[in-house]
Scaffold this active site. Structure first.
Site, mmCIF file in Angstrom:
data_model
loop_
_atom_site.group_PDB
_atom_site.id
_atom_site.type_symbol
_atom_site.label_atom_id
_atom_site.label_comp_id
_atom_site.label_asym_id
_atom_site.label_seq_id
_atom_site.Cartn_x
_atom_site.Cartn_y
_atom_site.Cartn_z
ATOM 1 N N SER A 195 -4.180 13.596 0.422
ATOM 2 C CA SER A 195 -3.966 12.175 0.129
ATOM 3 C C SER A 195 -4.622 11.299 1.188
ATOM 4 O O SER A 195 -4.646 11.650 2.367
ATOM 5 C CB SER A 195 -2.463 11.894 0.094
ATOM 6 O OG SER A 195 -2.221 10.502 0.105
ATOM 7 N N TYR A 249 -7.472 6.324 -2.396
ATOM 8 C CA TYR A 249 -7.013 5.034 -2.903
ATOM 9 C C TYR A 249 -8.065 4.041 -2.460
ATOM 10 O O TYR A 249 -8.382 3.968 -1.270
ATOM 11 C CB TYR A 249 -5.649 4.662 -2.311
ATOM 12 C CG TYR A 249 -4.496 5.317 -3.027
ATOM 13 C CD1 TYR A 249 -4.368 5.206 -4.399
ATOM 14 C CD2 TYR A 249 -3.537 6.040 -2.338
ATOM 15 C CE1 TYR A 249 -3.308 5.797 -5.067
ATOM 16 C CE2 TYR A 249 -2.473 6.628 -3.001
ATOM 17 C CZ TYR A 249 -2.374 6.499 -4.367
ATOM 18 O OH TYR A 249 -1.327 7.085 -5.039
ATOM 19 N N THR A 256 -7.726 8.095 -7.510
ATOM 20 C CA THR A 256 -6.493 7.891 -8.269
ATOM 21 C C THR A 256 -6.583 6.567 -9.006
ATOM 22 O O THR A 256 -6.763 5.513 -8.388
ATOM 23 C CB THR A 256 -5.275 7.934 -7.332
ATOM 24 O OG1 THR A 256 -5.235 9.236 -6.731
ATOM 25 C CG2 THR A 256 -3.977 7.691 -8.083
ATOM 26 N N LYS A 261 -8.115 10.762 -11.317
ATOM 27 C CA LYS A 261 -6.737 11.269 -11.421
ATOM 28 C C LYS A 261 -5.829 10.197 -12.017
ATOM 29 O O LYS A 261 -5.736 9.095 -11.471
ATOM 30 C CB LYS A 261 -6.222 11.660 -10.039
ATOM 31 C CG LYS A 261 -4.756 12.080 -10.003
ATOM 32 C CD LYS A 261 -4.361 12.617 -8.643
ATOM 33 C CE LYS A 261 -2.908 13.033 -8.592
ATOM 34 N NZ LYS A 261 -1.989 11.899 -8.411
ATOM 35 N N HIS A 299 1.413 10.753 -12.634
ATOM 36 C CA HIS A 299 1.772 10.505 -11.227
ATOM 37 C C HIS A 299 3.222 10.943 -10.946
ATOM 38 O O HIS A 299 3.943 10.305 -10.184
ATOM 39 C CB HIS A 299 1.591 9.017 -10.899
ATOM 40 C CG HIS A 299 1.235 8.733 -9.465
ATOM 41 N ND1 HIS A 299 0.023 8.227 -9.070
ATOM 42 C CD2 HIS A 299 1.952 8.853 -8.321
ATOM 43 C CE1 HIS A 299 0.015 8.048 -7.757
ATOM 44 N NE2 HIS A 299 1.171 8.426 -7.274
HETATM 45 C C1 LIG Z 1 6.159 12.031 -2.542
HETATM 46 C C2 LIG Z 1 4.938 11.912 -3.400
HETATM 47 C C3 LIG Z 1 3.824 11.285 -2.896
HETATM 48 C C4 LIG Z 1 2.669 11.182 -3.676
HETATM 49 N N1 LIG Z 1 1.563 10.631 -3.127
HETATM 50 C C5 LIG Z 1 0.428 10.582 -3.840
HETATM 51 C C6 LIG Z 1 -0.762 10.092 -3.257
HETATM 52 O O1 LIG Z 1 -0.790 9.731 -2.079
HETATM 53 N N2 LIG Z 1 -1.859 10.037 -4.046
HETATM 54 C C7 LIG Z 1 -1.866 10.437 -5.355
HETATM 55 O O2 LIG Z 1 -2.890 10.373 -6.016
HETATM 56 N N3 LIG Z 1 -0.762 10.949 -5.916
HETATM 57 C C8 LIG Z 1 0.375 11.033 -5.194
HETATM 58 N N4 LIG Z 1 1.498 11.577 -5.759
HETATM 59 C C9 LIG Z 1 1.447 12.096 -7.140
HETATM 60 C C10 LIG Z 1 1.074 13.591 -7.162
HETATM 61 O O3 LIG Z 1 -0.272 13.776 -6.797
HETATM 62 C C11 LIG Z 1 1.236 14.206 -8.551
HETATM 63 O O4 LIG Z 1 0.510 13.455 -9.488
HETATM 64 C C12 LIG Z 1 2.693 14.337 -9.029
HETATM 65 O O5 LIG Z 1 3.588 14.528 -7.948
HETATM 66 C C13 LIG Z 1 2.799 15.502 -10.008
HETATM 67 O O6 LIG Z 1 4.069 15.662 -10.483
HETATM 68 P P1 LIG Z 1 5.125 16.760 -9.905
HETATM 69 O O7 LIG Z 1 5.661 16.176 -8.626
HETATM 70 O O8 LIG Z 1 6.134 16.839 -10.987
HETATM 71 O O9 LIG Z 1 4.367 18.057 -9.690
HETATM 72 C C14 LIG Z 1 2.655 11.685 -4.998
HETATM 73 C C15 LIG Z 1 3.791 12.332 -5.487
HETATM 74 C C16 LIG Z 1 4.920 12.454 -4.710
HETATM 75 C C17 LIG Z 1 6.123 13.157 -5.275
HETATM 76 C C1 LIG Z 2 2.009 4.461 -1.790
HETATM 77 C C2 LIG Z 2 2.131 5.284 -2.993
HETATM 78 C C3 LIG Z 2 1.398 4.667 -4.154
HETATM 79 C C4 LIG Z 2 1.673 6.688 -2.702
HETATM 80 C C5 LIG Z 2 1.892 7.503 -3.888
HETATM 81 O O1 LIG Z 2 0.980 7.818 -4.573
HETATM 82 C C6 LIG Z 2 3.213 7.890 -4.264
HETATM 83 O O2 LIG Z 2 4.163 7.734 -3.474
HETATM 84 O O3 LIG Z 2 3.364 8.338 -5.402
#
Ligand SMILES: Cc1cc2nc3c(=O)[nH]c(=O)nc-3n(C[C@H](O)[C@H](O)[C@H](O)COP(=O)(O)O)c2cc1C
Ligand SMILES: CC(C)CC(=O)C(=O)O
Length: 359
Positions: A113, A136, A162, A233, A256
């Site tokens: 990330s 991002y 993303t 994504k 997401h």
């Molecule tokens: C705590 C957390 C932080 C995330 N941060 C990002 C991120 O920084 N960038 C991004 O593209 N997706 C982010 N995501 C989304 C994940 O890449 C992913 O799409 C999603 O968690 C998939 O679902 P799952 O948690 O059920 O496997 C985040 C998800 C979580 C749970």
């Molecule tokens: C700051 C958020 C948009 C980072 C992220 O992708 C998330 O927490 O799901």
């Protein structure tokens, strides 16, 4: 209890959550767990893969099952990889380096990330070439340009843009209990605005970084900055998949983790239409994957690889690198077992004929 004692990803989640509650402020668990709005999409992600039932074939000599594949030309031991998630330092002191090392040792792939707590260069070294960089796009394009160029120099093999977060979803658990970051935790890859610890606790701060004007035109700008393969994504429709294809991008189907648009479709519902529209572009997927059977379904629907969001975070919280390694190992073992029970010995044999929609 250690990660080795856990028999499945649900047990790893329980262990990871318990460790997180011991080591971190409770707001961190809210941040990791949470979804947007009424959390409908978050809940539906968990059950969505089960809408597809399996049509196993018999008498197929499954004495040797091979899960090897390639993504963008990189050989993987299995089609299971790690999705980007922000701030791994909240889950474990080794943060993103532990995840990268576990993914590399497993012959897998990690997506880093933008909002990581370790530098691109540190993660690049730990990942041994097995990583993608998630971007991002900042309002300040020069911050993004510098990050992309550093990621490429540090060995990232693809750029993942993303596209489902031009603005942050309404995560009410976080509004009720804003994220408290431990002293000393940094976001070294983020631009100059990321200094104040207090500002990080407000989702509005992330909104101030993100560029709501993001559009298809920006892909041309990205092309001018890097020749890395581009992955979009957050694609959820055939229409956008067709546009991605026209723009030469690969496609990552995701809502997401239910954290952006509540009420959005789930990946298993739309994977088929996206794959049909994607042509020669690779299609990846994430959301609610907790069993090898989910991976099997995703591949049968045409995905090339499956990415783990929260599951990797629970592994990390449960035991650092060893916890993430156990997460990947368990899922791969389950995939092998389910392939054998379906009469399949290679990923190339997985197709829609394996699936039937549950009544
Ligand atoms: C705590 C957390 C932080 C995330 N941060 C990002 C991120 O920084 N960038 C991004 O593209 N997706 C982010 N995501 C989304 C994940 O890449 C992913 O799409 C999603 O968690 C998939 O679902 P799952 O948690 O059920 O496997 C985040 C998800 C979580 C749970
Ligand atoms: C700051 C958020 C948009 C980072 C992220 O992708 C998330 O927490 O799901």
């Amino acid at each position: 209890m250690t990660p080795e004692d856990c028999l499945n990803l649900h047990e790893l989640e329980a262990l990871g959550r318990a460790e997180l509650l011991k080591a971190a402020h409770p707001s961190v668990l809210d941040y990791y767990l949470g979804g947007a709005g009424d959390e409908r999409t978050l809940r539906e992600n968990r059950s969505a893969w089960a809408q597809w039932r399996l049509r196993p074939r018999m008498l197929a000599d499954v004495s040797s099952v091979d899960t090897a594949t390639e993504v963008l030309g990189l050989p993987l031991s299995s089609p299971i990889a790690v999705a980007p998630s922000a701030m791994h330092g909240l889950a474990h002191p080794e943060g993103e380096c532990a995840v990268a090392a576990a993914a590399a040792a497993a012959g897998s792939l990690m997506t880093l990330s933008t909002l990581s707590t370790r530098t691109l260069e540190e993660v690049g070294t730990a990942a041994g070439g097995r990583w993608w960089f998630q971007l991002y796009l900042y309002r300040d394009r020069e911050v993004s340009r510098a990050l992309i160029q550093r990621a490429q120099a540090a060995g990232a093999r693809a750029l993942v843009l993303t596209v489902d977060a031009p603005v942050v979803g309404r995560r009410e658990a976080m509004l009720r209990r804003p994220l408290v970051l431990p002293a000393g935790l940094e976001l070294p890859n983020v631009g100059p605005r990321t200094t104040g610890q207090e500002s990080l606790t407000h989702l509005a701060y992330f909104d101030s970084l993100m560029d709501m004007t993001l559009s298809w035109r920006d892909l041309e700008w990205l092309r001018g900055v890097t020749d890395l393969p581009l992955v979009l994504k957050g694609i959820l429709t055939a229409e956008d998949a067709a546009l991605a294809r026209e723009h030469g991008a690969h496609i990552w189907v995701s809502n997401h983790g239910g954290r952006q648009l509540d009420g959005a479709v789930t990946a298993p519902e739309v994977l088929g239409e996206v794959v049909a529209a994607a042509g020669d572009r690779e299609v990846y997927v994430d959301g609610g994957v907790t069993r090898g059977g989910d991976v099997l379904r995703a591949l049968a629907l045409g995905a090339r690889a499956v990415f783990l969001g929260r599951a990797a975070l629970w592994g990390l919280a449960a035991g650092g690198q060893a916890g993430v390694a156990r997460t990947l190992q368990l899922l791969e073992e389950e995939l092998v077992l389910d392939m054998a029970l379906c009469g399949k010995t290679a990923l190339s044999q997985l197709g829609p004929d394996l699936l039937r929609r549950a009544p």
